[in-house]
Every structure is written in C-alpha cells, then in structure tokens.
Motif scaffolding. Sequence first.
Motif, PDB file in Angstrom:
ATOM      1  N   PHE A 164       0.948  -1.219   0.010  1.00  0.00           N
ATOM      2  CA  PHE A 164       0.101  -0.036  -0.004  1.00  0.00           C
ATOM      3  C   PHE A 164       0.914   1.200   0.072  1.00  0.00           C
ATOM      4  N   ILE A 168       0.661   3.997  -2.897  1.00  0.00           N
ATOM      5  CA  ILE A 168      -0.042   5.535  -2.425  1.00  0.00           C
ATOM      6  C   ILE A 168       0.795   6.492  -2.588  1.00  0.00           C
ATOM      7  N   ASN A 169       2.073   6.276  -2.436  1.00  0.00           N
ATOM      8  CA  ASN A 169       3.146   7.445  -2.406  1.00  0.00           C
ATOM      9  C   ASN A 169       3.550   7.668  -3.901  1.00  0.00           C
ATOM     10  N   LEU A 175      -6.041   7.623  -8.638  1.00  0.00           N
ATOM     11  CA  LEU A 175      -5.982   6.522  -8.177  1.00  0.00           C
ATOM     12  C   LEU A 175      -7.354   5.723  -8.329  1.00  0.00           C
ATOM     13  N   VAL A 177      -8.960   2.590  -6.651  1.00  0.00           N
ATOM     14  CA  VAL A 177      -8.656   1.564  -5.565  1.00  0.00           C
ATOM     15  C   VAL A 177      -9.651   0.663  -5.484  1.00  0.00           C
ATOM     16  N   CYS A 192      -5.067   3.630   6.245  1.00  0.00           N
ATOM     17  CA  CYS A 192      -4.956   3.717   4.672  1.00  0.00           C
ATOM     18  C   CYS A 192      -5.917   4.640   4.263  1.00  0.00           C
ATOM     19  N   LYS A 195      -5.088   8.436   4.851  1.00  0.00           N
ATOM     20  CA  LYS A 195      -4.110   8.648   3.683  1.00  0.00           C
ATOM     21  C   LYS A 195      -4.734   8.767   2.457  1.00  0.00           C
ATOM     22  N   ILE A 196      -5.710   7.806   2.067  1.00  0.00           N
ATOM     23  CA  ILE A 196      -6.249   8.167   0.750  1.00  0.00           C
ATOM     24  C   ILE A 196      -6.889   9.536   0.946  1.00  0.00           C
ATOM     25  N   MET A 199      -4.698  12.161   0.478  1.00  0.00           N
ATOM     26  CA  MET A 199      -4.323  12.624  -1.114  1.00  0.00           C
ATOM     27  C   MET A 199      -5.269  12.996  -1.933  1.00  0.00           C
ATOM     28  N   ILE A 206      -9.824  10.339  -6.736  1.00  0.00           N
ATOM     29  CA  ILE A 206      -9.964   8.896  -6.307  1.00  0.00           C
ATOM     30  C   ILE A 206     -11.326   8.269  -6.634  1.00  0.00           C
TER      31      ILE A 206
END
Lengths: 249, 263
Positions: A164, A168-169, A175, A177, A192, A195-196, A199, A206
Amino acid sequence: MTEPVIEVKNLTKSFDHWLDQPHSFKNLLTRLSKGKWNPFVVGKQYTVLNDVSFDIYPGEFVGIMGRNGAGKSTLLKLISGIYTPTRGTIETRSIIAPLIELGAGFHPDLSGYENIFLNAAILGFGKKATEAIVPAILEFSELGEQIHKPIRNYSSGMMARLGFSVAINLAAPVLLVDEILAVGDAGFQAKCLSKIDEMHRSGRTIVLITHDPNAIERHCSRCIVIENCEKVYDGNARDGAEYYKKLVM
Amino acid sequence: MKLIYQALFDYFCFGKKFLVYNMVSRNIKSKYDRSFIGLGWTLLSPMMLALIYYIVFKKIMHVQMEHYLAFILSGVLPWAFFSQCVMEGMDSIVGNAGLVSKIPIPLQALTFVNALTNLITLSASIPILVIISASQGIPLGWHTLLVFYFYIVLFLVAYGLALVLSIGLVLFRDLRHVMTLLMQIWFFGTPVVYSFAMIPEQYRIVIHLNPVADAISGLHTIFTDGVTPGIKTLAVSGIWALIFTLVGIAFMRKRFLGILEKL
C-alpha cells in the motif's frame, strides 16, 4: 468547466461463452468434429456492463458500489486498460494508478527494499520517481529495519503495508482503489483510508470500489451504484449509500 | 519510418528500461540465490547433457570427429538456452496471470525479460567454450567474437517465437505439451550433436529452413574449426532473426488486444 479525467461513454462489455470452456486443442477438435466450422464463434455472449456512461472530474472522490458480480471490477479493469470495451469508449486524460492488487510482482526472496523498486517499476514508474518516494514509504510502512529482510518472512499485514505504501506514494494524479483494504489490521485500514483522504485533499482524483456504504458516506463526494450490469444511481454519496443499503437489504 | 521505429521501440521495451532492469535482476537474484556459483547450476544440466552425448557418441559409438567435446558443448549449451527461452517465454502470460490481469503492463515486456534473463545466463557459457576450445588447440581470434552475433540471433528467434506462443498458450493450454514434443523433434532436426557437414548433400537445403540450424552450426564452426563461419551461415541465420522479429512485432501489434479477457 474543466475536462473530465475519465470519460466513459456508452460502455458495454460482454464476454464470449466459449471462454467458459477449457481452452485447449482437445476442446477445439471436439467442437470441429461436431461440425462447427468456426469453433471460436459461439454467438452467445453474456453482458457484464451495459451502456454505462459517466465522467469523473479532477479532484473528485468517487465511490463505486455494487453487489458481487455486478461488474465493478470489470469496470476498473476497463478503465485501467487491461480489458478492451466491446462497445463504447473510455477516455483517460491522466496517468492512472490502479491499486487493484497490493504488492504486484513482489518476490519472496528479495528484501522489502528491493521489492519497492520492483513493484514501482511494474506499476509503470521510473527510477527517479521511485527513489524520491523511498523515505515516505519507509515511514508509512513502519517496517523499520525489517525492510532489508526478505519478504518471505513478512506477515501478510506487513506485506500489505509495504504494498500500500508503494502504491499510495507514487505520484499518480488518479488512483483507482479496488477492495484492497480487506487486508491488514483495523488500525492500518483506518490509516490507509485517512491517507487516501489526505491524497484527495492534496488534489488527487480517487475512485474507490467497495461494498461498505459507511466508508462511502464518510469519504466520498460522489457515488455510483451498479446493479444488473447497469448504472442505477449516480449522485451525492449520502443518498447513494442509502440507496445501496435498500438495494441489498 | 517513424512507425518502424515505434514498433522496434515497443518490441525491445526501450521505454521500460527500469521495469526490464528490475525484473531481470529479480529473476537473476532469485534464480541464482545471489551467488555467482549459483549461475553454475543453470549451466550444469546442459553440461551434464553434453558430457553424456560425448560419452555415448565419442566413446561408445566412436564418431569420427576431432575436438568432439568442444563440438558438443558449443551445440548443446546454446540449444539449451534456446529451448529454455522458448518454453519459459511461452508461459509469460499464463504464468503471470495474477499480475497481468490486475496491472496494465506491456505483455511483451514479460517475454522480453525472460529472454534477456536467459541470454545473460548464456553469456556465462562463453568462458567455458573459450577454455575448452583453447585447451584443444583450436585457434581463437577476432572471429570468435561472432559468438555474440549467433547468440543474439538465437535470442531474437526465441523471443519472437515465445511471444507468439505466449498468446497461443492463453487460447490453447495444451500447447505446452505439444511444444514439449516439438522441441524434442526440433532438437534432433538441428545440427547440435551432429555437424552440418554430416547431413547428406540433398537434404542440406531443407536444414536451412530450420531457424536455428545455421546459428548453431556457425557456433560449431567458431569453436571447433576455429575459422570464420561462411557468409551463407551468417546471412541465413540473420534472415531468420529478422523474420522472427517481424512476426513478433506483428503479433505484439495485433496484440494482445482482448487476450487478457481469455485468461
């Protein structure tokens, strides 16, 4: 108005029925002997997605929901270019990183550190982009010294954290997912998702696929529901989650 | 012109250097367990095979040929590379189903990576061949460098063929068994354990139709006769490399489109 980053128009995807049968010469000969001259054409097809259209604009956080087998994952594979549409078009105007599977191509005998580079390369990134994110990965994955050990000794949670972190980075503006958050402990899952979120706030687009209407309500700005191969709902996340709950009850 | 450039660019994965580098090094590291001696394991089995042929043909059947050990090694080692390259490369889509059905990745890259990994292993055979040849008093010189030419020819033929077969295997899973059989026939249809000169005059024209026959007999010439292979050998093997590259490119273009749905 800005251009959509993903533009899906009248998308239809069908699969041939003959794909269900074992692909082999033996099978081919059997079919030929039954007098079918072109064994590849069966005529029968089943549709997985039927005439689906939507646009996704930069900065959106879109949740896609649907029951098992509704065609969510097929949709994701179509967007990321693994499958080709039967009819209709998909236009993408940005680099899209699919997080369909964490740690794609991880090799058990290589160290976590080596696997970062391998995984990033497989996801389509170059050397510079990868080197730039190594510190962030080390921090996020919380692996510490373990990073230099072969990953065959990692627990599945550690493996998921590493996968992950890499995905993610990497600096992809969009993205995709898929339900990859099913692995790892609850704490890591929350990490996670946040973090999403982070982002998303920093301007990424996303697309999240999930069964969990609560996650959609909490994180997404928009929601699409797919049922029986068709798009049945497209609108704000709260109503979408309610709609989906009623649908599956 | 631009189209040709683009096709070659894609075919040899120039745009994916980082990917190719990482995957090749993964393969090498995992295959050889990080030690150079590990490399020996991969060469050991063709060398054992060569030794068996040497004993059977030279010591038992008394084949009338000088430098038979150098001869057999310079045939069996490249052939082992070729056959491994084709058989492993054939599996590059089906064997990586978990990867290719989830991550968009140029499919030819997987076959290319496999061929390249094998080519690197094969290059380790060069010192062996040079030492054996030299110890038997065969003159080596600038012409010995042609070994690289023939290795690249074998590489190109194997890569193109593996690419076509990798798509074939998705459609016909029993292609694996068919190819195992065909490779055995192919082995005896290629001047590996016998020399090109042993083939009766009237059949020699047919043997040129074998894509790897000229490359392997060229290697025989380098390491047992110690002279430059004839222009015909160089030309015919080069043409085969070109043909297989074109076929590979044609299949890569047609692709792969819709192949992953069938996985």
